[in-house]
Write a protein that holds these residues in place. Sequence first.
Motif, PDB file in Angstrom:
ATOM      1  N   ALA A 150       0.822  -1.201   0.000  1.00 29.59           N
ATOM      2  CA  ALA A 150       0.000   0.000   0.000  1.00 29.59           C
ATOM      3  C   ALA A 150       0.859   1.256   0.000  1.00 29.59           C
ATOM      4  O   ALA A 150       0.546   2.234  -0.673  1.00 29.59           O
ATOM      5  N   SER A 151       1.954   1.238   0.759  1.00 31.02           N
ATOM      6  CA  SER A 151       2.890   2.364   0.810  1.00 31.02           C
ATOM      7  C   SER A 151       4.218   1.939   0.199  1.00 31.02           C
ATOM      8  O   SER A 151       4.549   0.749   0.157  1.00 31.02           O
ATOM      9  N   ALA A 152       4.968   2.911  -0.269  1.00 34.93           N
ATOM     10  CA  ALA A 152       6.282   2.611  -0.821  1.00 34.93           C
ATOM     11  C   ALA A 152       7.184   2.005   0.254  1.00 34.93           C
ATOM     12  O   ALA A 152       7.174   2.446   1.407  1.00 34.93           O
ATOM     13  N   ILE A 153       7.952   0.998  -0.129  1.00 33.57           N
ATOM     14  CA  ILE A 153       8.829   0.300   0.818  1.00 33.57           C
ATOM     15  C   ILE A 153      10.224   0.153   0.215  1.00 33.57           C
ATOM     16  O   ILE A 153      10.388  -0.208  -0.955  1.00 33.57           O
ATOM     17  N   TRP A 154      11.216   0.420   1.070  1.00 34.22           N
ATOM     18  CA  TRP A 154      12.597   0.041   0.789  1.00 34.22           C
ATOM     19  C   TRP A 154      12.893  -1.147   1.700  1.00 34.22           C
ATOM     20  O   TRP A 154      12.776  -1.041   2.924  1.00 34.22           O
ATOM     21  N   ALA A 155      13.266  -2.284   1.120  1.00 33.29           N
ATOM     22  CA  ALA A 155      13.480  -3.499   1.898  1.00 33.29           C
ATOM     23  C   ALA A 155      14.915  -3.981   1.743  1.00 33.29           C
ATOM     24  O   ALA A 155      15.382  -4.218   0.623  1.00 33.29           O
ATOM     25  N   ASN A 156      15.617  -4.100   2.854  1.00 30.69           N
ATOM     26  CA  ASN A 156      16.982  -4.623   2.873  1.00 30.69           C
ATOM     27  C   ASN A 156      16.982  -6.094   3.280  1.00 30.69           C
ATOM     28  O   ASN A 156      16.212  -6.496   4.157  1.00 30.69           O
ATOM     29  N   MET A 157      17.857  -6.867   2.666  1.00 33.18           N
ATOM     30  CA  MET A 157      17.957  -8.279   3.026  1.00 33.18           C
ATOM     31  C   MET A 157      18.861  -8.446   4.234  1.00 33.18           C
ATOM     32  O   MET A 157      20.075  -8.265   4.152  1.00 33.18           O
ATOM     33  N   SER A 158      18.257  -8.791   5.357  1.00 30.26           N
ATOM     34  CA  SER A 158      19.008  -9.122   6.552  1.00 30.26           C
ATOM     35  C   SER A 158      19.009 -10.640   6.696  1.00 30.26           C
ATOM     36  O   SER A 158      18.962 -11.359   5.697  1.00 30.26           O
ATOM     37  N   ALA A 159      19.013 -11.166   7.919  1.00 36.55           N
ATOM     38  CA  ALA A 159      18.991 -12.608   8.147  1.00 36.55           C
ATOM     39  C   ALA A 159      18.690 -12.863   9.614  1.00 36.55           C
ATOM     40  O   ALA A 159      19.059 -12.058  10.476  1.00 36.55           O
ATOM     41  N   ARG A 160      18.032 -13.984   9.882  1.00 34.46           N
ATOM     42  CA  ARG A 160      17.740 -14.312  11.275  1.00 34.46           C
ATOM     43  C   ARG A 160      19.029 -14.446  12.086  1.00 34.46           C
ATOM     44  O   ARG A 160      19.058 -14.091  13.269  1.00 34.46           O
ATOM     45  N   VAL A 161      20.083 -14.952  11.477  1.00 39.54           N
ATOM     46  CA  VAL A 161      21.334 -15.100  12.222  1.00 39.54           C
ATOM     47  C   VAL A 161      21.953 -13.749  12.550  1.00 39.54           C
ATOM     48  O   VAL A 161      22.922 -13.671  13.305  1.00 39.54           O
ATOM     49  N   GLY A 162      21.416 -12.659  11.986  1.00 42.22           N
ATOM     50  CA  GLY A 162      21.865 -11.328  12.365  1.00 42.22           C
ATOM     51  C   GLY A 162      21.208 -10.821  13.637  1.00 42.22           C
ATOM     52  O   GLY A 162      21.578  -9.761  14.143  1.00 42.22           O
ATOM     53  N   SER A 163      20.228 -11.550  14.159  1.00 44.10           N
ATOM     54  CA  SER A 163      19.561 -11.146  15.392  1.00 44.10           C
ATOM     55  C   SER A 163      20.457 -11.415  16.596  1.00 44.10           C
ATOM     56  O   SER A 163      20.908 -12.549  16.816  1.00 44.10           O
ATOM     57  N   ILE A 164      20.716 -10.390  17.393  1.00 45.33           N
ATOM     58  CA  ILE A 164      21.553 -10.550  18.584  1.00 45.33           C
ATOM     59  C   ILE A 164      20.784 -11.303  19.667  1.00 45.33           C
ATOM     60  O   ILE A 164      21.309 -12.235  20.296  1.00 45.33           O
ATOM     61  N   SER A 165      19.522 -10.939  19.880  1.00 42.93           N
ATOM     62  CA  SER A 165      18.748 -11.579  20.941  1.00 42.93           C
ATOM     63  C   SER A 165      18.409 -13.029  20.631  1.00 42.93           C
ATOM     64  O   SER A 165      18.134 -13.821  21.541  1.00 42.93           O
ATOM     65  N   ASP A 166      18.433 -13.413  19.356  1.00 45.39           N
ATOM     66  CA  ASP A 166      18.111 -14.785  18.961  1.00 45.39           C
ATOM     67  C   ASP A 166      19.356 -15.674  18.888  1.00 45.39           C
ATOM     68  O   ASP A 166      19.249 -16.869  18.660  1.00 45.39           O
ATOM     69  N   ASN A 167      20.519 -15.097  19.108  1.00 44.37           N
ATOM     70  CA  ASN A 167      21.780 -15.835  18.981  1.00 44.37           C
ATOM     71  C   ASN A 167      22.143 -16.455  20.329  1.00 44.37           C
ATOM     72  O   ASN A 167      22.989 -15.956  21.068  1.00 44.37           O
ATOM     73  N   ASN A 168      21.493 -17.581  20.637  1.00 43.02           N
ATOM     74  CA  ASN A 168      21.630 -18.179  21.964  1.00 43.02           C
ATOM     75  C   ASN A 168      22.375 -19.504  21.988  1.00 43.02           C
ATOM     76  O   ASN A 168      22.765 -19.968  23.054  1.00 43.02           O
ATOM     77  N   ALA A 169      22.570 -20.136  20.837  1.00 41.04           N
ATOM     78  CA  ALA A 169      23.071 -21.511  20.868  1.00 41.04           C
ATOM     79  C   ALA A 169      24.378 -21.689  20.113  1.00 41.04           C
ATOM     80  O   ALA A 169      25.408 -22.024  20.695  1.00 41.04           O
ATOM     81  N   GLN A 170      24.358 -21.457  18.812  1.00 40.63           N
ATOM     82  CA  GLN A 170      25.469 -21.897  17.989  1.00 40.63           C
ATOM     83  C   GLN A 170      26.600 -20.895  17.865  1.00 40.63           C
ATOM     84  O   GLN A 170      27.764 -21.267  17.779  1.00 40.63           O
ATOM     85  N   GLY A 171      26.281 -19.596  17.815  1.00 33.96           N
ATOM     86  CA  GLY A 171      27.349 -18.627  17.594  1.00 33.96           C
ATOM     87  C   GLY A 171      27.963 -18.814  16.217  1.00 33.96           C
ATOM     88  O   GLY A 171      27.320 -19.251  15.275  1.00 33.96           O
ATOM     89  N   GLY A 172      29.267 -18.547  16.110  1.00 34.28           N
ATOM     90  CA  GLY A 172      29.952 -18.709  14.832  1.00 34.28           C
ATOM     91  C   GLY A 172      29.483 -17.726  13.781  1.00 34.28           C
ATOM     92  O   GLY A 172      28.763 -16.783  14.061  1.00 34.28           O
ATOM     93  N   TRP A 173      29.950 -17.956  12.547  1.00 36.64           N
ATOM     94  CA  TRP A 173      29.589 -17.096  11.420  1.00 36.64           C
ATOM     95  C   TRP A 173      29.786 -15.619  11.782  1.00 36.64           C
ATOM     96  O   TRP A 173      28.930 -14.768  11.551  1.00 36.64           O
ATOM     97  N   PHE A 174      30.942 -15.318  12.346  1.00 35.49           N
ATOM     98  CA  PHE A 174      31.150 -14.018  12.982  1.00 35.49           C
ATOM     99  C   PHE A 174      30.955 -12.839  12.026  1.00 35.49           C
ATOM    100  O   PHE A 174      30.251 -11.884  12.347  1.00 35.49           O
ATOM    101  N   SER A 175      31.572 -12.892  10.872  1.00 37.30           N
ATOM    102  CA  SER A 175      31.481 -11.755   9.963  1.00 37.30           C
ATOM    103  C   SER A 175      30.087 -11.643   9.341  1.00 37.30           C
ATOM    104  O   SER A 175      29.553 -10.536   9.198  1.00 37.30           O
ATOM    105  N   TYR A 176      29.484 -12.775   8.990  1.00 40.49           N
ATOM    106  CA  TYR A 176      28.154 -12.736   8.381  1.00 40.49           C
ATOM    107  C   TYR A 176      27.117 -12.249   9.381  1.00 40.49           C
ATOM    108  O   TYR A 176      26.307 -11.355   9.083  1.00 40.49           O
ATOM    109  N   ARG A 177      27.106 -12.841  10.586  1.00 41.57           N
ATOM    110  CA  ARG A 177      26.154 -12.411  11.603  1.00 41.57           C
ATOM    111  C   ARG A 177      26.283 -10.912  11.886  1.00 41.57           C
ATOM    112  O   ARG A 177      25.286 -10.184  11.969  1.00 41.57           O
ATOM    113  N   SER A 178      27.515 -10.465  12.050  1.00 47.62           N
ATOM    114  CA  SER A 178      27.737  -9.066  12.411  1.00 47.62           C
ATOM    115  C   SER A 178      27.317  -8.130  11.284  1.00 47.62           C
ATOM    116  O   SER A 178      26.707  -7.080  11.535  1.00 47.62           O
ATOM    117  N   SER A 179      27.623  -8.502  10.046  1.00 47.33           N
ATOM    118  CA  SER A 179      27.265  -7.640   8.917  1.00 47.33           C
ATOM    119  C   SER A 179      25.756  -7.569   8.730  1.00 47.33           C
ATOM    120  O   SER A 179      25.206  -6.528   8.356  1.00 47.33           O
TER     121      SER A 179
END
Length: 264
Positions: A150-179
Amino acid sequence: MQPWALVSPASRGIGLEFARRLLLTTKVPVVATARTDLDQTRERVLEGLKDVKEERLNVLKVDFLDEDSIAEAKRKVSELFPPKEHYLHLGLCIPGILFPEKSPDQINHDNALLSFRVNTIGPMLLTKHFWSFLPRKGSGNNEQPSGLPASAIWANMSARVGSISDNNAQGGWFSYRSSKAAVTQLSKSFDNYLRLTMKDNAMCVAMHPGTVKTGLSEGFWETTAEGKLFSPEYSVEKLMEMLNSRTMEHRGKCWDYKGDEVPP
Protein backbone atom coordinates in the motif's frame (compact mmCIF):
# COMPACT_ATOMS: atom_id res chain seq x y z
CA MET A 1 3.11 10.00 -10.59
CA GLN A 2 3.98 6.60 -12.07
CA PRO A 3 5.57 3.86 -9.92
CA TRP A 4 8.54 1.61 -10.69
CA ALA A 5 10.41 -1.10 -8.79
CA LEU A 6 14.09 -1.83 -8.12
CA VAL A 7 15.73 -5.23 -7.59
CA SER A 8 19.44 -5.07 -6.80
CA PRO A 9 21.10 -7.40 -7.57
CA ALA A 10 18.97 -9.61 -9.84
CA SER A 11 21.48 -11.80 -11.65
CA ARG A 12 20.63 -15.04 -9.83
CA GLY A 13 18.91 -16.63 -6.85
CA ILE A 14 16.44 -14.56 -4.85
CA GLY A 15 17.02 -11.37 -6.82
CA LEU A 16 16.39 -13.10 -10.12
CA GLU A 17 13.10 -14.51 -8.84
CA PHE A 18 12.06 -11.15 -7.37
CA ALA A 19 12.50 -9.51 -10.77
CA ARG A 20 10.58 -12.28 -12.53
CA ARG A 21 7.75 -12.21 -10.01
CA LEU A 22 7.36 -8.44 -10.21
CA LEU A 23 7.12 -8.64 -13.99
CA LEU A 24 4.55 -11.44 -13.75
CA THR A 25 2.33 -10.11 -10.97
CA THR A 26 2.46 -6.33 -11.42
CA LYS A 27 2.33 -3.83 -14.25
CA VAL A 28 5.16 -1.57 -13.05
CA PRO A 29 8.48 -1.26 -14.89
CA VAL A 30 11.36 -3.02 -13.13
CA VAL A 31 14.97 -1.90 -12.82
CA ALA A 32 17.15 -4.96 -12.24
CA THR A 33 20.89 -4.69 -11.59
CA ALA A 34 23.87 -6.95 -12.11
CA ARG A 35 27.60 -6.58 -11.60
CA THR A 36 28.48 -8.18 -14.95
CA ASP A 37 26.80 -9.92 -17.89
CA LEU A 38 23.85 -7.54 -18.19
CA ASP A 39 22.54 -9.18 -21.37
CA GLN A 40 22.66 -12.62 -19.76
CA THR A 41 20.82 -11.31 -16.69
CA ARG A 42 18.14 -9.85 -18.94
CA GLU A 43 17.73 -13.19 -20.71
CA ARG A 44 17.44 -15.05 -17.40
CA VAL A 45 14.83 -12.69 -16.03
CA LEU A 46 12.68 -12.79 -19.16
CA GLU A 47 13.06 -16.51 -19.86
CA GLY A 48 9.62 -18.07 -20.32
CA LEU A 49 7.72 -14.85 -19.55
CA LYS A 50 5.85 -14.81 -22.86
CA ASP A 51 3.13 -12.34 -21.88
CA VAL A 52 5.50 -9.79 -20.33
CA LYS A 53 6.41 -6.72 -22.37
CA GLU A 54 10.20 -6.73 -22.54
CA GLU A 55 10.39 -2.94 -22.41
CA ARG A 56 9.19 -3.10 -18.79
CA LEU A 57 12.61 -4.48 -17.80
CA ASN A 58 15.71 -2.31 -17.58
CA VAL A 59 18.98 -3.97 -16.55
CA LEU A 60 21.71 -1.67 -15.23
CA LYS A 61 25.22 -2.25 -13.93
CA VAL A 62 25.67 -1.99 -10.17
CA ASP A 63 28.77 -3.27 -8.39
CA PHE A 64 28.27 -3.00 -4.64
CA LEU A 65 32.04 -2.64 -4.25
CA ASP A 66 32.15 0.35 -6.60
CA GLU A 67 30.22 3.48 -5.60
CA ASP A 68 30.80 5.05 -9.01
CA SER A 69 28.72 2.28 -10.61
CA ILE A 70 25.89 3.01 -8.19
CA ALA A 71 26.04 6.73 -8.94
CA GLU A 72 25.99 6.00 -12.67
CA ALA A 73 22.97 3.72 -12.24
CA LYS A 74 21.21 6.55 -10.42
CA ARG A 75 21.92 8.89 -13.32
CA LYS A 76 20.48 6.42 -15.81
CA VAL A 77 17.39 5.82 -13.68
CA SER A 78 16.81 9.57 -13.48
CA GLU A 79 16.67 9.58 -17.29
CA LEU A 80 14.45 6.51 -17.51
CA PHE A 81 12.07 7.65 -14.77
CA PRO A 82 12.27 11.43 -14.22
CA PRO A 83 11.47 12.07 -10.53
CA LYS A 84 8.89 14.74 -11.35
CA GLU A 85 6.79 12.10 -13.11
CA HIS A 86 7.81 8.81 -11.46
CA TYR A 87 8.60 7.43 -8.03
CA LEU A 88 10.12 4.27 -6.57
CA HIS A 89 7.38 2.18 -4.98
CA LEU A 90 9.39 -0.93 -4.05
CA GLY A 91 13.16 -1.02 -3.61
CA LEU A 92 14.70 -4.43 -2.91
CA CYS A 93 18.33 -4.23 -1.78
CA ILE A 94 19.50 -7.82 -1.43
CA PRO A 95 23.25 -8.38 -1.88
CA GLY A 96 24.83 -11.15 0.17
CA ILE A 97 28.08 -13.01 0.72
CA LEU A 98 28.87 -15.60 3.40
CA PHE A 99 32.10 -16.92 4.93
CA PRO A 100 30.95 -19.43 7.60
CA GLU A 101 33.63 -19.16 10.28
CA LYS A 102 33.05 -21.88 12.88
CA SER A 103 35.65 -20.57 15.34
CA PRO A 104 37.47 -17.26 15.87
CA ASP A 105 40.59 -18.90 14.41
CA GLN A 106 38.88 -19.02 11.02
CA ILE A 107 38.26 -15.28 10.82
CA ASN A 108 40.15 -13.89 7.84
CA HIS A 109 40.67 -10.14 7.62
CA ASP A 110 40.07 -9.84 3.89
CA ASN A 111 37.01 -12.08 3.96
CA ALA A 112 35.53 -10.25 6.95
CA LEU A 113 36.11 -6.90 5.28
CA LEU A 114 34.50 -8.17 2.07
CA SER A 115 31.48 -9.37 4.08
CA PHE A 116 30.90 -5.89 5.43
CA ARG A 117 31.57 -4.20 2.09
CA VAL A 118 29.00 -6.38 0.30
CA ASN A 119 26.42 -7.05 3.02
CA THR A 120 26.41 -3.70 4.85
CA ILE A 121 28.28 -0.88 3.14
CA GLY A 122 26.86 -1.81 -0.28
CA PRO A 123 23.27 -1.34 0.94
CA MET A 124 24.30 1.91 2.63
CA LEU A 125 25.62 3.24 -0.67
CA LEU A 126 22.58 2.08 -2.64
CA THR A 127 20.43 3.85 -0.04
CA LYS A 128 22.56 6.98 -0.37
CA HIS A 129 22.04 7.22 -4.12
CA PHE A 130 18.50 5.86 -4.53
CA TRP A 131 16.52 6.97 -1.47
CA SER A 132 15.43 10.23 -3.09
CA PHE A 133 13.44 8.29 -5.72
CA LEU A 134 10.98 7.30 -2.97
CA PRO A 135 7.83 9.47 -2.78
CA ARG A 136 8.28 12.59 -0.68
CA LYS A 137 5.53 14.11 1.41
CA GLY A 138 3.59 16.59 -0.69
CA SER A 139 4.50 14.78 -3.92
CA GLY A 140 0.85 14.19 -4.79
CA ASN A 141 -1.53 11.27 -4.42
CA ASN A 142 -0.10 7.99 -5.60
CA GLU A 143 -2.51 5.13 -6.16
CA GLN A 144 -1.46 1.71 -4.85
CA PRO A 145 -0.19 -0.34 -7.79
CA SER A 146 -1.78 -3.77 -8.05
CA GLY A 147 0.38 -6.51 -6.57
CA LEU A 148 2.52 -4.14 -4.50
CA PRO A 149 2.42 -2.78 -0.92
CA ALA A 150 0.00 0.00 0.00
CA SER A 151 2.89 2.36 0.81
CA ALA A 152 6.28 2.61 -0.82
CA ILE A 153 8.83 0.30 0.82
CA TRP A 154 12.60 0.04 0.79
CA ALA A 155 13.48 -3.50 1.90
CA ASN A 156 16.98 -4.62 2.87
CA MET A 157 17.96 -8.28 3.03
CA SER A 158 19.01 -9.12 6.55
CA ALA A 159 18.99 -12.61 8.15
CA ARG A 160 17.74 -14.31 11.28
CA VAL A 161 21.33 -15.10 12.22
CA GLY A 162 21.86 -11.33 12.36
CA SER A 163 19.56 -11.15 15.39
CA ILE A 164 21.55 -10.55 18.58
CA SER A 165 18.75 -11.58 20.94
CA ASP A 166 18.11 -14.79 18.96
CA ASN A 167 21.78 -15.83 18.98
CA ASN A 168 21.63 -18.18 21.96
CA ALA A 169 23.07 -21.51 20.87
CA GLN A 170 25.47 -21.90 17.99
CA GLY A 171 27.35 -18.63 17.59
CA GLY A 172 29.95 -18.71 14.83
CA TRP A 173 29.59 -17.10 11.42
CA PHE A 174 31.15 -14.02 12.98
CA SER A 175 31.48 -11.75 9.96
CA TYR A 176 28.15 -12.74 8.38
CA ARG A 177 26.15 -12.41 11.60
CA SER A 178 27.74 -9.07 12.41
CA SER A 179 27.26 -7.64 8.92
CA LYS A 180 23.60 -8.68 8.85
CA ALA A 181 22.98 -7.28 12.34
CA ALA A 182 24.30 -4.01 10.93
CA VAL A 183 21.81 -4.25 8.05
CA THR A 184 18.95 -4.43 10.55
CA GLN A 185 20.31 -1.32 12.28
CA LEU A 186 20.73 0.42 8.92
CA SER A 187 17.10 -0.35 8.11
CA LYS A 188 15.87 1.08 11.42
CA SER A 189 17.98 4.22 11.06
CA PHE A 190 16.87 4.76 7.47
CA ASP A 191 13.23 4.28 8.44
CA ASN A 192 13.61 6.91 11.15
CA TYR A 193 14.88 9.29 8.49
CA LEU A 194 11.96 8.46 6.21
CA ARG A 195 9.53 9.22 9.05
CA LEU A 196 10.86 12.76 9.13
CA THR A 197 11.23 13.39 5.40
CA MET A 198 8.39 11.36 3.88
CA LYS A 199 6.07 10.56 6.80
CA ASP A 200 3.66 7.81 5.74
CA ASN A 201 4.61 7.95 2.06
CA ALA A 202 7.50 5.51 2.47
CA MET A 203 9.08 3.18 5.00
CA CYS A 204 12.02 0.82 5.34
CA VAL A 205 12.03 -2.76 6.62
CA ALA A 206 14.54 -5.58 6.77
CA MET A 207 13.65 -9.13 5.76
CA HIS A 208 14.74 -12.72 6.33
CA PRO A 209 14.11 -15.19 3.47
CA GLY A 210 14.66 -18.47 5.30
CA THR A 211 17.29 -20.92 4.10
CA VAL A 212 17.07 -20.74 0.32
CA LYS A 213 18.62 -23.14 -2.16
CA THR A 214 21.09 -20.71 -3.73
CA GLY A 215 24.83 -20.58 -4.12
CA LEU A 216 25.18 -18.68 -0.84
CA SER A 217 23.77 -21.59 1.19
CA GLU A 218 25.08 -24.48 -0.91
CA GLY A 219 27.39 -25.75 1.83
CA PHE A 220 24.44 -26.27 4.16
CA TRP A 221 21.83 -27.90 1.96
CA GLU A 222 22.44 -31.40 3.32
CA THR A 223 22.33 -30.31 6.97
CA THR A 224 19.20 -28.15 6.71
CA ALA A 225 16.17 -29.69 8.41
CA GLU A 226 13.61 -31.33 6.15
CA GLY A 227 11.08 -28.84 4.87
CA LYS A 228 13.28 -25.86 5.78
CA LEU A 229 15.27 -25.56 2.55
CA PHE A 230 13.23 -23.38 0.22
CA SER A 231 13.38 -22.80 -3.50
CA PRO A 232 14.00 -19.17 -4.53
CA GLU A 233 10.52 -19.14 -6.07
CA TYR A 234 8.84 -20.15 -2.80
CA SER A 235 10.89 -17.74 -0.66
CA VAL A 236 10.16 -14.82 -2.97
CA GLU A 237 6.45 -15.67 -3.07
CA LYS A 238 6.31 -15.60 0.73
CA LEU A 239 8.45 -12.46 1.02
CA MET A 240 6.18 -10.62 -1.42
CA GLU A 241 3.15 -11.71 0.61
CA MET A 242 4.89 -10.33 3.70
CA LEU A 243 5.81 -7.02 2.03
CA ASN A 244 2.35 -6.55 0.56
CA SER A 245 0.78 -6.93 3.99
CA ARG A 246 3.02 -4.38 5.76
CA THR A 247 1.45 -1.27 7.27
CA MET A 248 3.06 1.69 8.98
CA GLU A 249 3.01 -0.15 12.30
CA HIS A 250 5.48 -2.64 10.81
CA ARG A 251 8.04 -0.09 9.70
CA GLY A 252 11.67 -0.14 10.81
CA LYS A 253 11.64 -3.81 11.84
CA CYS A 254 12.92 -7.09 10.43
CA TRP A 255 10.33 -9.60 9.18
CA ASP A 256 10.74 -13.18 8.03
CA TYR A 257 9.10 -14.96 5.10
CA LYS A 258 6.16 -15.99 7.36
CA GLY A 259 5.45 -12.41 8.38
CA ASP A 260 6.89 -12.95 11.88
CA GLU A 261 9.16 -10.33 13.41
CA VAL A 262 12.84 -11.22 13.76
CA PRO A 263 13.93 -9.50 16.99
CA PRO A 264 17.02 -7.26 16.83
